[in-house]
Design a protein around this motif. Structure first.
Motif, PDB file in Angstrom:
ATOM      1  N   ALA A  41     -11.204  -3.931  -0.274  1.00 16.00           N
ATOM      2  CA  ALA A  41     -10.126  -3.970  -1.270  1.00 16.00           C
ATOM      3  C   ALA A  41      -9.608  -5.379  -1.471  1.00 16.00           C
ATOM      4  CB  ALA A  41      -8.992  -3.040  -0.843  1.00 16.00           C
ATOM      5  N   ASN A  42      -9.510  -6.138  -0.375  1.00 14.65           N
ATOM      6  CA  ASN A  42      -8.976  -7.496  -0.458  1.00 14.65           C
ATOM      7  C   ASN A  42     -10.027  -8.535  -0.838  1.00 14.65           C
ATOM      8  OD1 ASN A  42      -6.414  -6.640   0.235  1.00 14.65           O
ATOM      9  ND2 ASN A  42      -6.643  -7.116   2.405  1.00 14.65           N
ATOM     10  N   ASN A  43     -11.278  -8.108  -0.984  1.00 11.31           N
ATOM     11  CA  ASN A  43     -12.365  -9.021  -1.321  1.00 11.31           C
ATOM     12  C   ASN A  43     -12.399  -9.257  -2.828  1.00 11.31           C
ATOM     13  OD1 ASN A  43     -14.649 -10.625  -1.206  1.00 11.31           O
ATOM     14  ND2 ASN A  43     -16.064  -8.883  -1.161  1.00 11.31           N
ATOM     15  N   THR A  44     -11.366  -9.919  -3.311  1.00 12.24           N
ATOM     16  CA  THR A  44     -11.212 -10.190  -4.733  1.00 12.24           C
ATOM     17  C   THR A  44     -10.246 -11.359  -4.884  1.00 12.24           C
ATOM     18  OG1 THR A  44     -10.374  -9.319  -6.845  1.00 12.24           O
ATOM     19  CG2 THR A  44      -9.397  -8.424  -4.846  1.00 12.24           C
ATOM     20  N   PRO A  45     -10.407 -12.152  -5.930  1.00  8.05           N
ATOM     21  CA  PRO A  45      -9.435 -13.223  -6.153  1.00  8.05           C
ATOM     22  C   PRO A  45      -8.093 -12.710  -6.680  1.00  8.05           C
ATOM     23  CG  PRO A  45     -11.080 -13.219  -7.890  1.00  8.05           C
ATOM     24  CD  PRO A  45     -11.549 -12.231  -6.856  1.00  8.05           C
ATOM     25  N   TYR A  46      -8.070 -11.436  -7.084  1.00 10.06           N
ATOM     26  CA  TYR A  46      -6.844 -10.854  -7.632  1.00 10.06           C
ATOM     27  C   TYR A  46      -6.030 -10.159  -6.542  1.00 10.06           C
ATOM     28  CZ  TYR A  46      -9.309 -11.535 -12.065  1.00 10.06           C
ATOM     29  OH  TYR A  46      -9.981 -12.073 -13.132  1.00 10.06           O
ATOM     30  N   GLY A  47      -4.800  -9.805  -6.882  1.00 12.80           N
ATOM     31  CA  GLY A  47      -3.958  -9.097  -5.930  1.00 12.80           C
ATOM     32  C   GLY A  47      -2.766  -8.468  -6.604  1.00 12.80           C
ATOM     33  N   LEU A  48      -3.028  -7.641  -7.612  1.00 14.57           N
ATOM     34  CA  LEU A  48      -1.926  -7.074  -8.390  1.00 14.57           C
ATOM     35  C   LEU A  48      -1.520  -5.689  -7.912  1.00 14.57           C
ATOM     36  CD1 LEU A  48      -0.019  -7.679 -10.680  1.00 14.57           C
ATOM     37  CD2 LEU A  48      -1.687  -6.758 -12.289  1.00 14.57           C
ATOM     38  N   SER A  49      -2.487  -4.799  -7.658  1.00 14.15           N
ATOM     39  CA  SER A  49      -2.137  -3.429  -7.307  1.00 14.15           C
ATOM     40  C   SER A  49      -3.233  -2.792  -6.481  1.00 14.15           C
ATOM     41  CB  SER A  49      -1.892  -2.596  -8.581  1.00 14.15           C
ATOM     42  OG  SER A  49      -3.088  -2.510  -9.340  1.00 14.15           O
ATOM     43  N   ALA A  50      -2.917  -1.628  -5.918  1.00  6.75           N
ATOM     44  CA  ALA A  50      -3.882  -0.839  -5.154  1.00  6.75           C
ATOM     45  C   ALA A  50      -3.359   0.584  -5.076  1.00  6.75           C
ATOM     46  CB  ALA A  50      -4.090  -1.409  -3.752  1.00  6.75           C
ATOM     47  N   GLY A  51      -4.267   1.516  -4.776  1.00  6.97           N
ATOM     48  CA  GLY A  51      -3.888   2.915  -4.595  1.00  6.97           C
ATOM     49  C   GLY A  51      -4.505   3.468  -3.336  1.00  6.97           C
ATOM     50  N   ILE A  52      -3.794   4.361  -2.643  1.00  6.14           N
ATOM     51  CA  ILE A  52      -4.277   4.976  -1.405  1.00  6.14           C
ATOM     52  C   ILE A  52      -4.144   6.485  -1.548  1.00  6.14           C
ATOM     53  CG2 ILE A  52      -4.008   5.107   1.096  1.00  6.14           C
ATOM     54  CD1 ILE A  52      -2.383   2.463   0.875  1.00  6.14           C
ATOM     55  N   TRP A  53      -5.226   7.207  -1.234  1.00  5.90           N
ATOM     56  CA  TRP A  53      -5.236   8.663  -1.309  1.00  5.90           C
ATOM     57  C   TRP A  53      -5.583   9.233   0.067  1.00  5.90           C
ATOM     58  CZ3 TRP A  53      -3.718  10.970  -5.844  1.00  5.90           C
ATOM     59  CH2 TRP A  53      -3.611  10.110  -6.945  1.00  5.90           C
ATOM     60  N   THR A  54      -4.591   9.792   0.726  1.00  3.20           N
ATOM     61  CA  THR A  54      -4.765  10.400   2.044  1.00  3.20           C
ATOM     62  C   THR A  54      -3.543  11.261   2.328  1.00  3.20           C
ATOM     63  OG1 THR A  54      -5.019   9.961   4.413  1.00  3.20           O
ATOM     64  CG2 THR A  54      -3.736   8.373   3.169  1.00  3.20           C
ATOM     65  N   GLU A  55      -3.708  12.241   3.215  1.00  3.49           N
ATOM     66  CA  GLU A  55      -2.561  13.069   3.578  1.00  3.49           C
ATOM     67  C   GLU A  55      -1.804  12.513   4.786  1.00  3.49           C
ATOM     68  OE1 GLU A  55      -4.681  16.354   6.532  1.00  3.49           O
ATOM     69  OE2 GLU A  55      -4.022  16.947   4.540  1.00  3.49           O
ATOM     70  N   LYS A  56      -2.280  11.440   5.385  1.00  2.04           N
ATOM     71  CA  LYS A  56      -1.670  10.881   6.592  1.00  2.04           C
ATOM     72  C   LYS A  56      -0.694   9.765   6.223  1.00  2.04           C
ATOM     73  CE  LYS A  56      -5.504  11.878   9.759  1.00  2.04           C
ATOM     74  NZ  LYS A  56      -6.332  12.614   8.804  1.00  2.04           N
ATOM     75  N   GLY A  57       0.588  10.002   6.456  1.00  2.00           N
ATOM     76  CA  GLY A  57       1.587   8.987   6.168  1.00  2.00           C
ATOM     77  C   GLY A  57       1.401   7.727   6.984  1.00  2.00           C
ATOM     78  N   SER A  58       0.991   7.877   8.244  1.00  4.12           N
ATOM     79  CA  SER A  58       0.784   6.699   9.085  1.00  4.12           C
ATOM     80  C   SER A  58      -0.329   5.825   8.541  1.00  4.12           C
ATOM     81  CB  SER A  58       0.458   7.134  10.521  1.00  4.12           C
ATOM     82  OG  SER A  58      -0.713   7.948  10.537  1.00  4.12           O
ATOM     83  N   ARG A  59      -1.372   6.469   7.987  1.00  5.97           N
ATOM     84  CA  ARG A  59      -2.491   5.698   7.416  1.00  5.97           C
ATOM     85  C   ARG A  59      -2.035   4.968   6.154  1.00  5.97           C
ATOM     86  NH1 ARG A  59      -7.618   9.140   6.420  1.00  5.97           N
ATOM     87  NH2 ARG A  59      -8.070   8.633   8.610  1.00  5.97           N
TER      88      ARG A  59
END
Length: 494
Positions: A426-444
């Motif tokens: 995900a971080n392997n990009t020159p950009y850094g505007l947004s991201a999304g996470i899909w999981t049922e684990k709040g800790s993750r």
């Protein structure tokens, strides 16, 4: 099916599956009001002719029909607008915050009253579906003016000192993907904090900004507080480089953002930049697949992918890759592509011929580099600028479709095995505007969010915006924040 009129009555393979026709449900073009054949600039509270003779045509992307001509702003036009803003600054900044707030509240109410007109005009000039302009753009436009109207008399409590002062004249340049919403993101906080404004809309989508000038007059806003100069990049360069401006706010491409930063380097002009993105939308094996697929679709096909924070890189945990992709393809088959003014339309027209060419170039490169391209069978209109919803699988991190911002309805899919690998990709990009996470684990979610180099991280949703929440990026996605209390700082001398 992804045609203009058909969708699935039930998922593929389910009992009783059948097709049915959607009756067209077009919004009336007449609701946009009468358009002039040509427009000048809005300077000092009046619509004025340009000092130059050159004009630009703005077209309906769904038909290629010319809507109007707008003036190509010259250096002289920009200078007039900056001087008008400077002349208005003393009076506007001296008003009590509560009085400035009254104007913003009035503008917000007028926007609500004229929301149907503005939504139709935005769809005609931009190409985006009416259900998006009606249900997303316009409510958010009004909400931003309401929100910052509330801040106007509370600036001493914003955390920027006991007596925060406006910076002066703000030069603002906005893009074509959310013309009226980007205008609101910039003008509302600038006015609330006591600044005056010169705004340049994108050359392909100037009409709602010019209609907003009418709203300023209707609201009784003092002359010169808001000025609008139309034109292409030459006008934008003249505005952002003008020695009479105290603050520059730019939303657009990283390339142009770099040029503006170079121009202003060493000056005392404040600068905020909201630039490109190549967001990762990360799906773990415990995510609810149907919910995640809806988020994937909203993340990349909303507004034809003309979104700087679009989830254009899908990272799927390897063990659920096939299940997610199968579900995604089934969902893509139900998307309706066609007339932006039809309330059934999911994916409208690409904004311009130039942008369509860019999308085609990058998707052709994706195939040439070995990624597998898939799009649902799609009946595209014969006139206008169109591109079907498209997904690439078998993508490598070195492929152009995984590295470059396409700014269209094109999704690249990569896989990962562990959370650490997901973060690295995900971080392997020159950009850094947004991201999304899909999981049922709040800790993750918390673990991932603290490691993702992105200004906005959504969890189990995507493309959710609110005027109370700050928005902005890192690295080549720019710096500074818009929205929320944080959005005030860019327009205060702190």
């Amino acid at each position: 099916m992804a045609t203009k009129k058909k969708t699935e009555a039930a998922p593929a393979g389910s009992p009783g599956r059948k097709l049915f026709e959607y009756a067209p449900a077009p919004e009336s073009r007449a609701a946009a009001g009468e358009l002039a054949s040509s427009y000048g600039h809005y300077i000092g509270g009046e619509f004025v002719e340009s000092s130059g003779k050159e004009a630009l045509k703005t077209v309906d992307p769904s038909t290629e029909q010319v809507l109007a001509e707008v003036a190509q702003g010259t250096d002289e036009d920009v200078d007039r607008a900056v001087k008008a803003a400077r002349a208005a600054f003393a009076g506007w900044s001296a008003l009590p915050g509560a009085e400035r707030g009254k104007y913003l509240f009035r503008i917000a109410r007028i926007i609500q009253e004229r929301s149907r007109e503005l939504a139709v005009l935005e769809s005609i000039d931009n190409g985006k579906p009416i259900r998006e302009t009606r249900d997303v753009d316009l409510p958010l436009v009004a909400a931003h003016f309401f929100y910052y109207a509330g801040w106007a008399d509370k600036l001493e409590f914003a955390g920027y000192g006991s007596d925060p002062r406006p910076v002066g004249v703000a030069a603002q340049v906005i893009p074509w993907n959310f013309p009226l919403l980007m205008l609101a993101w910039k003008i509302a906080p600038a006015l609330a904090t006591g600044n005056t404004v010169v705004l340049k809309p994108a050359e392909t989508t100037p009409l709602t900004a010019l209609r907003f000038a009418e709203i300023c007059r209707q609201a009784g806003l003092p002359r010169g507080v808001v000025n609008i100069v139309t034109g292409d990049g030459r006008t934008g360069a003249a505005l952002t480089g003008h020695p009479g401006v105290d603050k520059v706010a730019f939303t657009g491409s990283t390339e142009v953002g770099r040029a503006i930063a170079r121009t202003l380097a060493g000056s005392r002009t404040k600068l905020s930049l909201e630039l490109g993105g190549k967001a990762a939308n990360i799906v773990f094996d415990d995510a609810p697949v149907d919910q995640a697929v809806e988020g994937i679709v909203d993340g990349i096909f909303f507004n034809q992918g003309h979104v700087c924070c679009a989830g254009s890189r899908l990272l799927v945990q390897e063990s659920v890759h096939d299940e997610v992709i199968d579900a995604l393809k089934r969902r893509m088959q139900t998307l309706r592509v066609g007339d932006p003014l039809d309330k059934n339309t999911d994916v409208g027209a690409i904004n311009s011929a130039a942008q369509l060419a860019r999308i085609r170039e990058l998707t052709d490169a994706g195939e040439a580099e070995g990624a597998e391209r898939w799009a649902p069978a799609c009946e595209l209109p014969t006139s206008g600028y169109w591109f079907p919803p498209t997904v690439f699988t078998g993508v490598s991190a070195t492929h152009r479709v995984a590295r470059e911002e396409i700014f269209g309805p094109v999704l690249s899919v990569l896989t990962f095995r562990t959370p650490e690998e997901a973060v690295a990709k995900a971080n392997n990009t020159p950009y850094g505007l947004s991201a999304g996470i899909w999981t049922e684990k709040g800790s993750r979610i918390l673990w991932m969010a603290s490691r993702l180099r992105a200004g906005v991280v959504w969890s189990n949703t995507f493309n959710k915006f609110d005027p109370t929440s700050p928005f902005g990026g890192y690295k080549e996605s720019g710096y500074g924040r818009e929205g929320g209390r944080h959005g005030l700082e860019a327009y205060l001398d702190v």
